[in-house]
Each structure stands twice: as C-alpha cells, then as structure tokens.
Design an enzyme around this catalytic site. Structure first.
Site, PDB file in Angstrom:
ATOM      1  N   LYS A  74      -2.599   8.510  -6.250  1.00 37.16           N
ATOM      2  CA  LYS A  74      -2.502   8.301  -4.715  1.00 37.16           C
ATOM      3  C   LYS A  74      -1.221   8.446  -3.979  1.00 37.16           C
ATOM      4  CE  LYS A  74      -3.462   4.440  -1.440  1.00 37.16           C
ATOM      5  NZ  LYS A  74      -2.105   4.004  -1.245  1.00 37.16           N
ATOM      6  N   ASN A  75      -0.388   7.810  -4.614  1.00 34.41           N
ATOM      7  CA  ASN A  75       0.888   7.760  -3.880  1.00 34.41           C
ATOM      8  C   ASN A  75       1.629   9.245  -3.808  1.00 34.41           C
ATOM      9  OD1 ASN A  75       0.829   5.253  -3.297  1.00 34.41           O
ATOM     10  ND2 ASN A  75       1.905   4.657  -4.892  1.00 34.41           N
ATOM     11  N   ARG A  96      -1.579   3.904   6.527  1.00 37.66           N
ATOM     12  CA  ARG A  96       0.057   3.741   6.335  1.00 37.66           C
ATOM     13  C   ARG A  96       0.595   5.099   5.677  1.00 37.66           C
ATOM     14  NH1 ARG A  96       4.208   0.640   7.290  1.00 37.66           N
ATOM     15  NH2 ARG A  96       5.948   0.891   5.833  1.00 37.66           N
ATOM     16  N   ASP A 120      -1.918  -1.825   3.842  1.00 33.58           N
ATOM     17  CA  ASP A 120      -2.320  -3.155   3.602  1.00 33.58           C
ATOM     18  C   ASP A 120      -1.562  -4.298   4.248  1.00 33.58           C
ATOM     19  OD1 ASP A 120      -3.608  -2.247   1.174  1.00 33.58           O
ATOM     20  OD2 ASP A 120      -1.870  -1.945   0.241  1.00 33.58           O
ATOM     21  N   ASP A 134       3.586  -2.233  -7.427  1.00 29.15           N
ATOM     22  CA  ASP A 134       2.172  -2.174  -7.136  1.00 29.15           C
ATOM     23  C   ASP A 134       1.455  -2.559  -8.490  1.00 29.15           C
ATOM     24  OD1 ASP A 134       2.484  -0.864  -4.632  1.00 29.15           O
ATOM     25  OD2 ASP A 134       2.005   0.841  -5.483  1.00 29.15           O
ATOM     26  N   MET A 193       9.741  -7.003  -3.184  1.00 28.19           N
ATOM     27  CA  MET A 193       9.748  -6.289  -2.110  1.00 28.19           C
ATOM     28  C   MET A 193       8.846  -6.375  -1.079  1.00 28.19           C
ATOM     29  SD  MET A 193      10.111  -2.781  -4.395  1.00 28.19           S
ATOM     30  CE  MET A 193      10.471  -1.567  -3.306  1.00 28.19           C
TER      31      MET A 193
END
Length: 436
Positions: free
Chosen positions: A22-23, A97, A121, A320, A342
C-alpha cells in the site's frame, strides 16, 4: 458501515500471499504525474486508499487503463488544471492522507498547486512541516487560505536544487521532496532522508524514467535535476505490513502457515522482532514458514531486564506493526514494553484488549507493558470499533484468537489497507463474516 463478525478459536492452515505494498503504491501512483508518457505499474493492491487515489488521478485527467487484475497503465499527457482548483479536488484530498504526495509532482510539472489538508488515520498529530519546508528549500512559496483550509504552492521562477537536512526522516516527506527535486534545476542533496524499501522503489522507478538519483538505500540522496521524464514499467513489492500481520495471526492462533513470496530481503528487522517474542519462523526461499506453536516465550535483554520493542526509522522497526506485535504479545510467555514513539494516539485501542482480558498497562500515550497469558487463558469476545488501519487489523487478530464471537465495526478502515482480508483468511481456516 460494514462490520466483521469473527468467530474465534479457529486455527489457520495452508498458505497465503501478501498483496502489493500500500505505502509504495501511494508513492509511485503520484509519480506518474511527472511525465506525459505511459507508466505501467504491476501488483497494485485492490484496497480503498489505492482505489481512491486512482479515481482521483482519473478525475485530474490522467488516462487510466486496467491491463489485468493488478496491472494498470497511467498516461498523464493532459492534467485538468481547472479541476485542480475545484472543491471536489480539495474534498478528495482531505479524505486521503496519501494525496499529500501529489504536491511535489504537480509543483514540479505545473509550477503551482492548491492543496487541502489531508485526512487519514486518527492517530494523533501528523505534521507536514517536512513536506512544506522541502518545497520552500527548492524555491517554492506557499500561502494558506483559511476559508478553504487549503495551501497554495507556487514556483513562478522555477525550482532550484539545494542542500537540505530534513528535520525528521519522514517517508512521505522524503518521497514528496524527491519527486519535486528530480525536475529542479541543478543538484539537490537530501540528508536524513528516509530509506525504507518503498522509498528505494520510488527512486528506482524515477531513475528508470530518466531521473538521476544517487545514494538510493542510504539517508543521503543526491539528485541531478532533469528537464523531463519518460515512461517506465514498475512492479510493487509485497506489503511488509501484511507479512507481519500474517506472522502474528499464525502465532496467536497456534497455527501452521506459509506466507508466500514475501521479498524476504526487504523485510529488514521484522522477522527478528517476531523471533524475539519467541515465535519460530523459517525462511524457505522467498517464503516464510511458521510451524504450529502452543507456546512462545519473550526474550529478555542480556542483563535480564524486560524487553523493549520500539519503532524507529528504517532500518528500525516500522511503526505500522507495533499494534500487531502488541496483540501477539498478549498470548506470549513473559512481558514486554511496547514503545510507540512516532504517533501519539496509536495505543489508545488497548482498552478494548483489556476488556477482552489482556493484561496490559498503558503507561502513557506512547508506552504499554504487556504481560502475556502464555495461552493459558483465551481472550474474551468483544464488540469493537476500528479507529485506524493498524488498530483495526490488531483487533481482528485479537478476535481470531478469542473465545466466542466478536464484532468489529467501521471496518472500512481495515479495507483501506488490507485487500479482501476476510475472504483470504477464511480460505485458510478463519471464520469471519462481513455484515453490511
């Protein structure tokens, strides 16, 4: 909104293959705007965030062709600049995002972009200073429109390469700056750059398109600007977060499972982090095999102190996966401190796990101590609501291991990052039903 009804206590078996990352997808899809030529991308996952970005590109005037189930071609030979000033464009950006990475390519290509504050998110404050300062360093100016809640970036004199030291090794910030700098005049040097595999993939794709990026894989990137880029072909890596999620599912349900085609060399510290929880896993070619384990014991540090697992910029552990690791630890033997550095709200879902019988002490918004049950006591069923993608999958893993039938609402959050997850898990032994 849709929900998952999860009957816990079922063991998994067989094999499962992770989807495309996804990223990485969100980065390289934005990069297609840097050229008017055709860019072909393979292994694109069919998930909500990626589909929304593809729809947004289409609305911007990009010609999108679906060549096969997971392969798309993108041709951005005409960008509808009037649409970029529309309310619809701003609204779509606010809901996604990853759309923040449109700023760099559009600024490089058009010299101007108006952009709304992105959504995503609800995991605490996620500042954009690294992105914005990078654009300013390259010669752009920006103004903020309070009425529209939007930012306008412009570079009427063109973009110019420069040296910059990033205030944080932001992955999306680095990606945005790299995509801007590849078409800036002169040399850009980026120190403290993110160097995650997905950022490396973006740089490799840009180099195939004609960019000149050196230092790929390090935190020091040197970019010689070019006047134009051309088309290319690119294949996404498998999603490392899915790989880690499947390892966690296998461990907590005492299952034997093979995860296929994981690109093991790109997983970094992830396999060893699960090993520190006592989970046995084997690399078999490019697959990971997890044998059935009724118990797994958390390591201590060499001086006997409690293990501390924390996120960190690559090659450290990706944030994540901390939610998954936390849930898996609830059934381990021993204790562990989970330190989410983070993001300031990602651990707030643990109250639902405590309701299920997990022994967790939430020390503050960033730290939680987990005391494992050693599979001596199952978690109890619960009704939960997913606040974000990673907490959602952690809740699903907890429900899969729990006694009884649990309900997870707001699962569109899970759909944003995991493709057809209930179908794929049911195929290997889970019992998950989707309710619309």
């Amino acid at each position: 909104m849709a929900s998952f009804i999860v009957e816990g206590g079922h063991r998994l078996h067989g094999s499962i293959t992770p989807s495309g990352a996804k990223n990485e997808a969100l980065q390289v899809l934005c990069a297609v705007l840097l050229t008017s030529e055709r860019v072909v991308i393979d292994n694109i996952p069919n998930i909500l965030d990626v589909n929304n970005l593809i729809d947004l590109l289409r609305a911007m005037g990009v010609v999108v062709e679906q060549l096969s189930e997971r392969q798309y071609a993108f041709t951005a030979n005409h960008i509808d600049t009037s649409y970029l000033e529309s309310e619809d464009f701003r609204n779509r950006c606010m809901r996604l995002r990853g759309s923040v990475m449109l700023i760099g390519p559009l600024l490089a290509r058009l010299g101007r972009i108006t952009y709304a504050k992105p959504g995503g998110d609800k995991i605490g404050r996620r500042r954009l200073d690294t992105h914005f300062q990078g654009m300013i360093n390259l010669g752009a100016t920006y103004t903020h429109n309070n009425d529209l809640c939007a930012y306008t970036f412009s570079a009427p004199q063109g973009l110019k390469g420069t040296y910059m030291l990033l205030d944080e090794a932001s992955v999306t910030g680095t990606a945005n700056i790299v995509m801007t700098a590849v078409m800036a005049k002169g040399t850009t040097t980026i120190y403290n750059a993110a160097c995650e595999p997905y950022l490396q993939q973006l740089c490799k794709m840009l180099n195939r398109m004609g960019a000149h990026i050196e230092g790929v894989g390090s935190n020091l990137l040197t970019i010689e600007g070019v006047s134009q880029l051309h088309g290319a072909e690119h294949t996404l890596l498998p999603d490392m977060i899915e790989v880690g999620s499947f390892i966690g599912m296998a461990a907590i349900t005492s299952s034997e499972l093979t995860i296929k085609n994981v690109s093991y060399k790109d997983l970094g510290i992830i396999p060893d982090t699960f090993r520190r929880l006592g989970i046995h896993l084997e690399q078999r070619g490019d697959d990971i095999y997890i044998p059935q384990q009724d118990h797994y014991q958390i390591e201590s540090f060499m001086d006997g102190s409690i293990l501390n697992i924390a996120d960190a910029p690559w090659p450290g552990l990706t944030p994540d996966l901390l939610s998954v690791i936390l849930v898996v630890a609830t059934q381990a033997r021993g204790s562990v401190l989970i330190h989410q550095k983070m993001f300031e709200s990602r651990l707030f879902f643990v109250d639902k796990l405590i309701d299920m019988g997990a022994q967790i002490i939430l020390c503050d918004p960033h730290r939680a101590v987990v005391i494992g049950h050693d599979h001596q006591m199952q978690l109890r069923r619960n009704n939960m609501t997913s606040p974000d993608i990673r907490a959602g999958i952690a809740m699903l893993i907890a429900a899969m291991s729990a006694e009884g039938v649990s309900r997870i609402d707001h699962i569109d959050q899970i759909d944003r990052g995991y493709e057809s997850i209930e179908e794929r898990l049911n195929a290997i032994g889970a019992c998950i039903k989707r309710e619309e």
